[in-house]
Write a protein that holds these residues in place. Sequence first.
Motif, PDB file in Angstrom:
ATOM      1  N   PRO A   1     -10.726 -56.563  43.302  1.00  0.00           N
ATOM      2  CA  PRO A   1     -10.870 -57.591  42.201  1.00  0.00           C
ATOM      3  C   PRO A   1      -9.399 -57.409  41.362  1.00  0.00           C
ATOM      4  O   PRO A   1      -9.300 -58.467  40.730  1.00  0.00           O
ATOM      5  N   ILE A   2      -8.955 -56.375  41.473  1.00  0.00           N
ATOM      6  CA  ILE A   2      -7.701 -56.453  40.366  1.00  0.00           C
ATOM      7  C   ILE A   2      -6.389 -56.395  41.318  1.00  0.00           C
ATOM      8  O   ILE A   2      -5.783 -55.272  41.598  1.00  0.00           O
ATOM      9  N   THR A   3      -6.015 -57.466  41.473  1.00  0.00           N
ATOM     10  CA  THR A   3      -4.855 -57.604  42.524  1.00  0.00           C
ATOM     11  C   THR A   3      -3.745 -58.409  41.768  1.00  0.00           C
ATOM     12  O   THR A   3      -4.230 -59.736  41.073  1.00  0.00           O
TER      13      THR A   3
ATOM     14  N   GLY B   1       0.063 -56.522  45.326  1.00  0.00           N
ATOM     15  CA  GLY B   1      -0.426 -55.222  45.105  1.00  0.00           C
ATOM     16  C   GLY B   1      -1.589 -55.114  44.097  1.00  0.00           C
ATOM     17  O   GLY B   1      -1.976 -55.983  43.611  1.00  0.00           O
ATOM     18  N   ALA B   2      -2.351 -53.944  44.152  1.00  0.00           N
ATOM     19  CA  ALA B   2      -3.599 -53.657  43.540  1.00  0.00           C
ATOM     20  C   ALA B   2      -3.167 -52.807  42.314  1.00  0.00           C
ATOM     21  O   ALA B   2      -2.250 -52.291  42.360  1.00  0.00           O
ATOM     22  N   VAL B   3      -3.952 -53.078  41.318  1.00  0.00           N
ATOM     23  CA  VAL B   3      -3.909 -52.058  40.105  1.00  0.00           C
ATOM     24  C   VAL B   3      -5.211 -51.381  40.266  1.00  0.00           C
ATOM     25  O   VAL B   3      -6.184 -52.016  40.095  1.00  0.00           O
TER      26      VAL B   3
ATOM     27  N   ALA C   1      -8.168 -54.361  51.679  1.00  0.00           N
ATOM     28  CA  ALA C   1      -8.725 -55.070  50.547  1.00  0.00           C
ATOM     29  C   ALA C   1      -7.694 -55.948  49.502  1.00  0.00           C
ATOM     30  O   ALA C   1      -8.348 -56.842  48.923  1.00  0.00           O
ATOM     31  N   THR C   2      -6.683 -55.315  49.418  1.00  0.00           N
ATOM     32  CA  THR C   2      -5.493 -56.123  48.491  1.00  0.00           C
ATOM     33  C   THR C   2      -5.310 -57.247  49.512  1.00  0.00           C
ATOM     34  O   THR C   2      -4.910 -58.427  48.692  1.00  0.00           O
TER      35      THR C   2
END
Length: 362
Positions: A297-299, A125-127, A270-271
């Motif tokens: 990028p924040i995954t 998951g992404a943040v 994108a995730t």
Amino acid sequence: MRNLLARAAAPTAAAAVLLAACAGCTGDGGGEATVTRGTLTGRLSGSGATFPDPLFQEWMAYYGRHIETGVWIDYQAVGSGGGIEQFLSGTVDFGSSERYLQESELSVADDVRGCPAVQFPVVFGAVVIALNDDALDGLVLTSEVIAQVYDRQVTHYDDPAITALNPDMDLPHEEIAPVHRSDGSGTTYVFTRYLTTEVGFWAEEYAEGTDIDWHADTAGGDGNEGVARAVQESPGGLGYVNQSYALTNDLATARVVNEDGVPVEPTLAATTAASEEAEIPGDFQFNIDDIGGDGYPITGANWILAYACGYDDGTALLLRDFWTWVLTDTEADRFAAELGYAPMGRALKQRVIGEIERIDAL
């Protein structure tokens, strides 16, 4: 999150085949037994990350209503830090965290239980950076600027550092109200791990962790839901939350510039692209760093924590069966996709199922 439309995941390995092969396996690897559907009974307890909680609740409710109606699974979203603590103290059957257990924690687990901990990822998951103002949806930010916002070096949306990244946006002269997690959090770990690997001053002054010493002029929220609520209620609010909470609350989100200089919207695609860049070793201890291409990028990933011994036979069987079902049923993948999580690929799932088989009563 205005444009994040989760796509249904493609079917992975056939559920019936893998369940027959694995769900009834014994932890010594000799499991040829199978589970006849609808025959299991019992209760499982778990606690940990808020990051996957919306998905876990869907999985557990569906499993109890449609797969094994005699089974009840209770999961308490207390944060990754709390989940690790409760797992190591033996007050729950399984824990959940957005970071894997460190060597010191693995040693504690071995000492307490007399056998190794079993830890395996179940979903990516992404943040995302959530914003209070709908007009700011799609705002472009870099790791440096995000770090400066939380360090209160950048305090207004029309700061030159943000204006330079968003020349086509009419940015308000509004103070940014940054919100962070106030509890021990795997979401915080993913977020601060990203900033630590990307921004020099952050690595020196704050570093990474599930609970860090935030700047005094930032606000805290309890759990992903607490941060999301604080962002919604605070003029100028900006906070980091799991993708699914931004979806659920229909929050505006920022695009974040990745390693290749591409501003990426936090979509499911994108995730997935980011997760595919991760190198995942046999012990499943990994981070998702330096993401380029089409990746957000924040995954991060979510790990399940269990033991290779010490359960009664029924509990061990339920743990193996439920988490194997999660990884082999297309309905479980559909829930993940709809809520903004990225299911794992087939090859990785098969590797993880082999790890799940280690959960035992011996």
